[in-house]
Write a protein that holds these residues in place. Structure first.
Motif, mmCIF file in Angstrom:
data_model
loop_
_atom_site.group_PDB
_atom_site.id
_atom_site.type_symbol
_atom_site.label_atom_id
_atom_site.label_comp_id
_atom_site.label_asym_id
_atom_site.label_seq_id
_atom_site.Cartn_x
_atom_site.Cartn_y
_atom_site.Cartn_z
ATOM 1 N N ALA A 12 0.828 -1.202 0.000
ATOM 2 C CA ALA A 12 0.000 0.000 0.000
ATOM 3 C C ALA A 12 0.866 1.257 0.000
ATOM 4 C CB ALA A 12 -0.933 -0.009 1.209
ATOM 5 N N SER A 13 1.954 1.232 0.764
ATOM 6 C CA SER A 13 2.868 2.377 0.801
ATOM 7 C C SER A 13 3.510 2.605 -0.555
ATOM 8 C CB SER A 13 3.942 2.151 1.866
ATOM 9 O OG SER A 13 3.372 2.025 3.149
ATOM 10 N N ILE A 14 3.900 1.516 -1.212
ATOM 11 C CA ILE A 14 4.490 1.641 -2.539
ATOM 12 C C ILE A 14 3.480 2.245 -3.520
ATOM 13 C CG2 ILE A 14 5.364 0.338 -4.517
ATOM 14 C CD1 ILE A 14 6.601 -1.615 -2.521
ATOM 15 N N GLY A 15 2.222 1.806 -3.414
ATOM 16 C CA GLY A 15 1.189 2.348 -4.283
ATOM 17 C C GLY A 15 0.989 3.839 -4.057
ATOM 18 N N GLN A 16 1.013 4.278 -2.789
ATOM 19 C CA GLN A 16 0.868 5.696 -2.487
ATOM 20 C C GLN A 16 2.056 6.499 -3.006
ATOM 21 O OE1 GLN A 16 -1.650 7.432 -1.164
ATOM 22 N NE2 GLN A 16 -2.891 5.556 -1.195
ATOM 23 N N ILE A 17 3.246 5.929 -2.874
ATOM 24 C CA ILE A 17 4.437 6.624 -3.379
ATOM 25 C C ILE A 17 4.351 6.798 -4.890
ATOM 26 C CG2 ILE A 17 6.929 6.402 -3.714
ATOM 27 C CD1 ILE A 17 7.032 5.021 -0.972
ATOM 28 N N ARG A 18 3.940 5.748 -5.600
ATOM 29 C CA ARG A 18 3.802 5.832 -7.049
ATOM 30 C C ARG A 18 2.746 6.858 -7.438
ATOM 31 N NH1 ARG A 18 5.785 1.779 -10.237
ATOM 32 N NH2 ARG A 18 4.045 2.043 -11.699
ATOM 33 N N LEU A 19 1.666 6.922 -6.669
ATOM 34 C CA LEU A 19 0.619 7.892 -6.960
ATOM 35 C C LEU A 19 1.133 9.309 -6.773
ATOM 36 C CD1 LEU A 19 -2.314 8.494 -7.660
ATOM 37 C CD2 LEU A 19 -2.887 8.233 -5.243
ATOM 38 N N GLN A 20 1.878 9.554 -5.682
ATOM 39 C CA GLN A 20 2.423 10.882 -5.439
ATOM 40 C C GLN A 20 3.434 11.266 -6.511
ATOM 41 O OE1 GLN A 20 1.401 13.065 -3.232
ATOM 42 N NE2 GLN A 20 -0.119 11.611 -2.437
ATOM 43 N N MET A 21 4.242 10.294 -6.951
ATOM 44 C CA MET A 21 5.203 10.576 -8.016
ATOM 45 C C MET A 21 4.502 10.922 -9.314
ATOM 46 S SD MET A 21 8.059 7.606 -7.303
ATOM 47 C CE MET A 21 8.996 8.055 -8.767
ATOM 48 N N ALA A 22 3.407 10.210 -9.613
ATOM 49 C CA ALA A 22 2.652 10.491 -10.834
ATOM 50 C C ALA A 22 2.025 11.886 -10.778
ATOM 51 C CB ALA A 22 1.572 9.430 -11.038
ATOM 52 N N ARG A 23 1.552 12.271 -9.589
ATOM 53 C CA ARG A 23 0.957 13.599 -9.442
ATOM 54 C C ARG A 23 1.989 14.703 -9.594
ATOM 55 N NH1 ARG A 23 -2.991 12.429 -4.186
ATOM 56 N NH2 ARG A 23 -4.647 11.336 -5.341
ATOM 57 N N ALA A 24 3.203 14.434 -9.158
ATOM 58 C CA ALA A 24 4.255 15.445 -9.241
ATOM 59 C C ALA A 24 4.860 15.527 -10.633
ATOM 60 C CB ALA A 24 5.354 15.144 -8.215
ATOM 61 N N GLU A 25 4.706 14.482 -11.436
ATOM 62 C CA GLU A 25 5.292 14.443 -12.770
ATOM 63 C C GLU A 25 4.500 15.321 -13.733
ATOM 64 O OE1 GLU A 25 8.180 13.079 -15.493
ATOM 65 O OE2 GLU A 25 8.026 12.807 -13.320
ATOM 66 N N VAL A 26 5.196 15.965 -14.674
ATOM 67 C CA VAL A 26 4.550 16.781 -15.700
ATOM 68 C C VAL A 26 4.313 15.924 -16.930
ATOM 69 C CG1 VAL A 26 4.796 18.771 -17.220
ATOM 70 C CG2 VAL A 26 5.577 18.909 -14.849
ATOM 71 N N PHE A 27 3.102 15.954 -17.443
ATOM 72 C CA PHE A 27 2.766 15.170 -18.615
ATOM 73 C C PHE A 27 3.417 15.782 -19.842
ATOM 74 C CE2 PHE A 27 -0.338 14.300 -22.102
ATOM 75 C CZ PHE A 27 -0.062 12.957 -22.212
ATOM 76 N N ARG A 28 4.134 14.956 -20.601
ATOM 77 C CA ARG A 28 4.867 15.429 -21.768
ATOM 78 C C ARG A 28 4.381 14.751 -23.050
ATOM 79 N NH1 ARG A 28 9.769 18.006 -20.396
ATOM 80 N NH2 ARG A 28 10.059 18.140 -18.137
ATOM 81 N N GLY A 29 3.142 14.258 -23.038
ATOM 82 C CA GLY A 29 2.634 13.541 -24.196
ATOM 83 C C GLY A 29 2.160 14.432 -25.327
ATOM 84 N N TYR A 30 1.733 15.679 -25.021
ATOM 85 C CA TYR A 30 1.293 16.594 -26.063
ATOM 86 C C TYR A 30 2.493 17.274 -26.706
ATOM 87 C CZ TYR A 30 -3.279 16.156 -23.770
ATOM 88 O OH TYR A 30 -4.440 15.673 -23.223
ATOM 89 N N ARG A 31 2.426 17.519 -28.011
ATOM 90 C CA ARG A 31 3.484 18.220 -28.715
ATOM 91 C C ARG A 31 2.947 19.541 -29.235
ATOM 92 N NH1 ARG A 31 6.567 16.097 -26.177
ATOM 93 N NH2 ARG A 31 7.967 17.680 -26.940
ATOM 94 N N SER A 32 3.792 20.547 -29.248
ATOM 95 C CA SER A 32 3.368 21.881 -29.663
ATOM 96 C C SER A 32 2.967 21.923 -31.134
ATOM 97 C CB SER A 32 4.482 22.893 -29.395
ATOM 98 O OG SER A 32 5.635 22.597 -30.160
ATOM 99 N N ILE A 33 3.691 21.206 -31.994
ATOM 100 C CA ILE A 33 3.391 21.278 -33.423
ATOM 101 C C ILE A 33 2.032 20.676 -33.727
ATOM 102 C CG2 ILE A 33 4.649 19.122 -33.851
ATOM 103 C CD1 ILE A 33 4.286 22.145 -36.236
ATOM 104 N N THR A 34 1.714 19.532 -33.100
ATOM 105 C CA THR A 34 0.405 18.908 -33.320
ATOM 106 C C THR A 34 -0.714 19.799 -32.796
ATOM 107 O OG1 THR A 34 1.450 16.742 -33.063
ATOM 108 C CG2 THR A 34 -0.945 16.822 -32.936
#
Length: 205
Positions: A12-34
């Motif tokens: 459960a702790s590992i799951g919470q850590i992964r969730l917090q890391m995902a929340r802190a991460e910036v999504f880089r899937g969109y591209r400016s040209i598209t």
């Protein structure tokens, strides 16, 4: 039994850590040209309908629905490729979270279009404003995972949609310009945010 409880707590702790890391991460899937291309498509459809005004509601809706489908295919295809090439499971989880938060607004826009077209055609003039408002809500729903400046883009869509409903007169003559201003400028703003906060730094490094 104690060992099982300890293992469950650790997982459960590992799951919470992964969730917090995902929340802190910036999504880089969109591209400016598209993103910029989708904005230019909106401006192009706006100019086309301004030069050759649609005489029926079908003639007005069809180009915009085609433009929306093209945009979704472009962005969806790009996200699919990036999902397969993601370097870590965390990046894939982040991408799924962004899609999960944004898709309901797109579905609401599609269903709203269907209902108004079939059951309240006299109210179809309000669709451009509602589309912009719903798209802005989608941006706000994902803003914590997007780069700095995404809130301004969401605010633009929300404000332009509400102003379109309140100020722009009903009728086919004003609808193309309302769409072109809301989505053309909005997508170009989003492209600028993506380039300035993500791609410019990456290119410099």
């Amino acid at each position: 039994m104690g060992r099982d409880e300890t293992l469950s707590e650790a997982l459960a702790s590992i799951g919470q850590i992964r969730l917090q890391m995902a929340r802190a991460e910036v999504f880089r899937g969109y591209r400016s040209i598209t993103t910029a291309v989708t904005g230019l498509v909106a401006i192009g459809v706006c100019l086309f309908q301004s030069w050759w005004p649609p005489v029926t509601i079908e003639a007005y809706l069809t180009p915009w629905l085609v433009a929306a489908a093209v945009g979704l295919l472009m962005v969806g295809g790009e996200l699919s490729v990036r999902f397969r090439r993601a370097a870590s499971e965390l990046q894939r989880e982040l991408m799924l979270r962004v899609i999960e938060h944004f898709v309901p607004c797109l579905m609401a826009g599609g269903l709203l279009t269907f209902v108004l077209y079939h059951f309240a055609p006299d109210a179809l003039w309000i669709l451009p404003g509602l589309w912009a408002v719903l798209f802005g809500l989608g941006v706000f729903a994902t803003r914590r995972m997007l780069p700095h400046g995404a809130s301004a883009v969401g605010g633009w869509y929300l404000l332009s949609g509400l102003c379109g409903i309140a100020v722009i007169a009903p009728g086919p003559a004003s609808a193309p310009w309302q769409m072109g201003i809301s989505f053309g400028i909005g997508q170009l703003m989003a492209a600028g945010v993506l380039y300035w906060n993500l791609e410019r730094e990456h290119g410099t490094n």
